[in-house]
Write a protein that holds these residues in place. Structure first.
Motif, mmCIF file in Angstrom:
data_model
loop_
_atom_site.group_PDB
_atom_site.id
_atom_site.type_symbol
_atom_site.label_atom_id
_atom_site.label_comp_id
_atom_site.label_asym_id
_atom_site.label_seq_id
_atom_site.Cartn_x
_atom_site.Cartn_y
_atom_site.Cartn_z
ATOM 1 N N PRO A 92 0.838 -1.211 0.000
ATOM 2 C CA PRO A 92 0.000 0.000 0.000
ATOM 3 C C PRO A 92 0.866 1.252 0.000
ATOM 4 C CG PRO A 92 0.049 -0.992 2.179
ATOM 5 C CD PRO A 92 0.781 -1.939 1.270
ATOM 6 N N LEU A 93 0.377 2.280 -0.659
ATOM 7 C CA LEU A 93 1.112 3.547 -0.759
ATOM 8 C C LEU A 93 0.620 4.489 0.332
ATOM 9 C CD1 LEU A 93 3.278 4.677 -2.657
ATOM 10 C CD2 LEU A 93 1.459 5.776 -3.955
ATOM 11 N N ASN A 94 1.554 5.069 1.087
ATOM 12 C CA ASN A 94 1.199 6.000 2.154
ATOM 13 C C ASN A 94 0.920 7.370 1.539
ATOM 14 O OD1 ASN A 94 0.810 7.374 4.517
ATOM 15 N ND2 ASN A 94 2.963 7.355 5.140
ATOM 16 N N THR A 95 -0.342 7.747 1.491
ATOM 17 C CA THR A 95 -0.736 9.009 0.860
ATOM 18 C C THR A 95 -1.199 10.057 1.867
ATOM 19 O OG1 THR A 95 -3.015 8.231 0.585
ATOM 20 C CG2 THR A 95 -1.470 7.745 -1.191
ATOM 21 N N LYS A 96 -1.148 9.731 3.141
ATOM 22 C CA LYS A 96 -1.653 10.661 4.148
ATOM 23 C C LYS A 96 -0.775 11.910 4.234
ATOM 24 C CE LYS A 96 -3.765 7.090 7.041
ATOM 25 N NZ LYS A 96 -3.801 6.455 8.383
ATOM 26 N N GLY A 97 -1.442 13.066 4.273
ATOM 27 C CA GLY A 97 -0.722 14.323 4.420
ATOM 28 C C GLY A 97 -0.033 14.790 3.159
ATOM 29 N N ASN A 98 -0.274 14.133 2.021
ATOM 30 C CA ASN A 98 0.364 14.523 0.762
ATOM 31 C C ASN A 98 -0.730 14.858 -0.238
ATOM 32 O OD1 ASN A 98 1.868 14.789 -1.604
ATOM 33 N ND2 ASN A 98 3.287 13.144 -1.038
ATOM 34 N N ALA A 99 -0.915 16.152 -0.477
ATOM 35 C CA ALA A 99 -2.002 16.608 -1.348
ATOM 36 C C ALA A 99 -1.841 16.133 -2.785
ATOM 37 C CB ALA A 99 -2.089 18.139 -1.303
ATOM 38 N N TYR A 115 -1.537 13.258 -3.866
ATOM 39 C CA TYR A 115 -2.280 12.014 -4.106
ATOM 40 C C TYR A 115 -3.791 12.162 -3.941
ATOM 41 C CZ TYR A 115 2.241 9.634 -3.835
ATOM 42 O OH TYR A 115 3.525 9.237 -4.047
ATOM 43 N N ASP A 116 -4.274 13.297 -3.499
ATOM 44 C CA ASP A 116 -5.699 13.420 -3.160
ATOM 45 C C ASP A 116 -6.606 13.035 -4.319
ATOM 46 O OD1 ASP A 116 -4.950 14.165 -0.665
ATOM 47 O OD2 ASP A 116 -5.366 16.314 -0.920
ATOM 48 N N ASN A 117 -6.404 13.659 -5.493
ATOM 49 C CA ASN A 117 -7.262 13.366 -6.644
ATOM 50 C C ASN A 117 -7.065 11.940 -7.142
ATOM 51 O OD1 ASN A 117 -8.434 15.912 -6.684
ATOM 52 N ND2 ASN A 117 -6.834 16.773 -7.996
ATOM 53 N N LEU A 118 -5.821 11.455 -7.084
ATOM 54 C CA LEU A 118 -5.555 10.093 -7.530
ATOM 55 C C LEU A 118 -6.281 9.080 -6.657
ATOM 56 C CD1 LEU A 118 -1.710 10.346 -8.240
ATOM 57 C CD2 LEU A 118 -3.558 10.243 -9.927
ATOM 58 N N VAL A 119 -6.281 9.319 -5.337
ATOM 59 C CA VAL A 119 -6.964 8.411 -4.425
ATOM 60 C C VAL A 119 -8.470 8.445 -4.665
ATOM 61 C CG1 VAL A 119 -7.471 7.952 -1.995
ATOM 62 C CG2 VAL A 119 -5.150 8.552 -2.677
ATOM 63 N N LYS A 120 -9.015 9.630 -4.931
ATOM 64 C CA LYS A 120 -10.448 9.732 -5.205
ATOM 65 C C LYS A 120 -10.825 8.942 -6.455
ATOM 66 C CE LYS A 120 -11.117 14.260 -3.010
ATOM 67 N NZ LYS A 120 -11.455 15.698 -3.243
ATOM 68 N N LEU A 121 -10.040 9.113 -7.525
ATOM 69 C CA LEU A 121 -10.319 8.373 -8.757
ATOM 70 C C LEU A 121 -10.193 6.872 -8.538
ATOM 71 C CD1 LEU A 121 -8.378 10.623 -11.312
ATOM 72 C CD2 LEU A 121 -10.860 10.393 -11.110
ATOM 73 N N HIS A 122 -9.200 6.488 -7.763
ATOM 74 C CA HIS A 122 -8.999 5.056 -7.487
ATOM 75 C C HIS A 122 -10.163 4.492 -6.690
ATOM 76 C CE1 HIS A 122 -7.587 1.748 -4.874
ATOM 77 N NE2 HIS A 122 -6.991 1.332 -5.965
ATOM 78 N N ASP A 123 -10.596 5.200 -5.653
ATOM 79 C CA ASP A 123 -11.696 4.712 -4.818
ATOM 80 C C ASP A 123 -13.009 4.655 -5.590
ATOM 81 O OD1 ASP A 123 -9.926 4.501 -2.768
ATOM 82 O OD2 ASP A 123 -10.494 6.378 -1.777
ATOM 83 N N THR A 124 -13.169 5.539 -6.580
ATOM 84 C CA THR A 124 -14.394 5.533 -7.380
ATOM 85 C C THR A 124 -14.489 4.269 -8.230
ATOM 86 O OG1 THR A 124 -14.398 7.949 -7.468
ATOM 87 C CG2 THR A 124 -15.731 6.788 -9.105
ATOM 88 N N LYS A 125 -13.357 3.869 -8.791
ATOM 89 C CA LYS A 125 -13.356 2.705 -9.679
ATOM 90 C C LYS A 125 -13.075 1.401 -8.938
ATOM 91 C CE LYS A 125 -11.867 5.307 -13.766
ATOM 92 N NZ LYS A 125 -10.845 5.408 -14.843
ATOM 93 N N ASN A 126 -12.383 1.500 -7.811
ATOM 94 C CA ASN A 126 -11.986 0.280 -7.093
ATOM 95 C C ASN A 126 -12.365 0.408 -5.619
ATOM 96 O OD1 ASN A 126 -10.130 -0.970 -9.350
ATOM 97 N ND2 ASN A 126 -9.477 1.157 -9.117
ATOM 98 N N ALA A 127 -13.641 0.481 -5.367
ATOM 99 C CA ALA A 127 -14.112 0.667 -3.996
ATOM 100 C C ALA A 127 -13.649 -0.475 -3.107
ATOM 101 C CB ALA A 127 -15.644 0.773 -3.973
ATOM 102 N N GLY A 128 -13.013 -0.123 -2.000
ATOM 103 C CA GLY A 128 -12.577 -1.123 -1.037
ATOM 104 C C GLY A 128 -11.175 -1.653 -1.271
#
Length: 450
Positions: free
Chosen positions: A410-417, A419-432
């Motif tokens: 897993p990639l640590n994306t906390k506190g790094n803006a 990755y914000d949009n990338l994480v949103k796009l990922h969660d939209t297509k790959n929920a969970g």
């Protein structure tokens, strides 16, 4: 006699054997549960290289808070324990009472660049340098805050027994080759020993019972052969024998053996071809018998002390001879292996270490990206390096091995803006599904081949 009774004899023997096997398995599970309980009660696995068991942080001293002391504890173990102890003199002076002997305004420049302070003509710095045979202390890229936290930790540990303070390389322990197990580990080993004895006893009992049942079965057959009230079917069952010759000549069996043999040959051939160029397990003899078990394991020398570019370079450098001499100018100076370092320095030639971990030129790999950014430990790729007398290649280092790691990590994306949009796009297509290195393009060909 009824022939059904004869037919039921093998089933009776099988039932008894299954019952005994089930009892053995249940006993093993109970023993495992007991071992797990002991582990939860305090038996923990061995520490890894560069890591030390957690110690209770002493109450804040000199106005320093507990967080600063804890940070100083980690920094001291990572940078100082190779040459210093707090309450005893080793390669360098004992550091206990340093805040009383010198002001912090002197300590900070001394730790950052001792050579510069000596060259400036500082009398105390010159006296320390002469007292310890002009042994140069490495310059550390520490901030003022980090140095202050180290001093706070040293102050909190002053006067405590040496065993309670993180130990480094000392004259007393420099010759040791194996660390001593903790009492908790010894208790766990003792519990495991009794479990092994119990399992062995159960296996012996099971073997004795099986042999006994076979003897009883043969005796029963002998008794039945003397009976005159058996009919033809009963005698047929009693005297039946397994025809091994017929079984061996069976075309089905020969076909199965032939197919299995062909598959084994095919598998071994494919594995041989796929293993071309792989060196997993490679363990060459080095020009100097350097023990990682002694240095990284027993003496807990942090990896970055010798491999100085491990967190900031494309590759982890091989330490130069002067790093070895920071300790061995005073420790084990008569050792035949250490004298090889002296000869290399006198001849102004580097030690001809044999490289173990190699990647093909077509693959790009950045060491600092994995250690500094990803936060991976040395053992992730290099295995239990702290237990190796002679280092060997632990991992396969193949493309598939790297890709699997990128897919699972897993990639640590906390506190790094970023990755914000990338994480949103990922969660939209790959929920969970977790956001892994692969989710961020870590398995694209151009990441490593360009």
């Amino acid at each position: 006699m009824n022939s059904n009774r004869l037919r039921s004899l093998p089933h009776l023997l099988l039932a008894i054997l299954l019952t005994l096997a089930g009892a053995q398995q249940a006993t093993a599970q109970d023993a495992s549960a007991s071992t797990a309980t002991v582990s939860k009660a305090g038996v923990t696995p061995g520490a890894t290289a560069g890591a030390t068991p957690a110690t209770a942080v002493a109450p804040a001293a000199g106005g320093a808070d507990a967080a600063a002391i804890q940070a100083g504890d980690a920094l001291f173990k990572a940078n100082c324990t190779q040459c210093h102890a707090i309450n005893e003199q080793v390669v360098g002076p004992a550091l206990g009472g340093i805040s009383k002997r010198r002001p912090i305004t002197w300590i900070i420049p001394w730790i950052k660049n001792s050579s510069k302070l000596i060259a400036s003509g500082d009398e105390y710095a010159i006296a320390i340098n002469n007292k310890f045979q002009k042994q140069q202390m490495p310059s550390f890229g520490l901030s003022d805050k980090e140095i202050i936290s180290i001093v706070a930790y040293i102050t909190s540990q002053e006067g405590q027994p040496a065993a309670a303070v993180a130990g480094g390389v000392t004259v007393q322990n420099a010759g040791s080759t194996d660390g001593k197990a903790s009492d908790a580990s010894a208790d766990g080993a003792g519990a495991g020993k009794y479990v092994d004895i119990l399992l062995i006893a159960l296996v012996v009992v099971l073997i004795v019972m099986v042999v006994t049942l076979i003897i009883i079965g043969n005796l029963m057959k002998d008794v039945l052969r003397g009976r005159k009230d058996l009919d033809g079917r009963d005698n047929e069952i009693l005297e039946q024998r397994f025809d091994w010759g017929k079984f061996y000549r069976s075309p089905v069996l020969r076909g199965i053996v032939g197919v299995v043999f062909a598959l084994v040959l095919l598998y071994e051939g494919v594995q041989s071809v796929m293993a071309v160029g792989l060196t997993q397990g490679y363990q060459p003899t080095q020009p100097i018998a350097f023990s990682h078990k002694l240095h990284a394991g027993t003496n807990q020398i942090n990896c970055v002390y010798c491999h100085t570019s491990v967190y900031k370079g494309k590759s982890a450098n091989i330490p130069s001879a002067n790093i070895c001499m920071n300790c061995h100018s005073q420790i084990k100076t008569e050792s035949p292996e250490i004298k090889k370092i002296y000869r290399a320095i006198e001849r102004k030639q580097p030690v001809q270490w044999v490289r173990i971990h190699n990647l093909p030129d077509l693959a790009y790999f950045n060491h600092s990206q994995h250690t500094q950014v990803a936060g991976l430990q040395c053992q992730t790729c290099h295995g239990p390096i702290q237990n190796m007398e002679v280092v060997y290649q632990y991992s396969a280092l193949t493309m598939g091995w790297c890709i699997n790691c990128h897919r699972e990590s897993p990639l640590n994306t906390k506190g790094n803006a970023y990755y914000d949009n990338l994480v949103k796009l990922h969660d939209t297509k790959n929920a969970g599904a977790p956001f892994t290195v692969s989710s961020n393009g870590g398995t694209e060909c151009s990441k490593c081949h360009y």
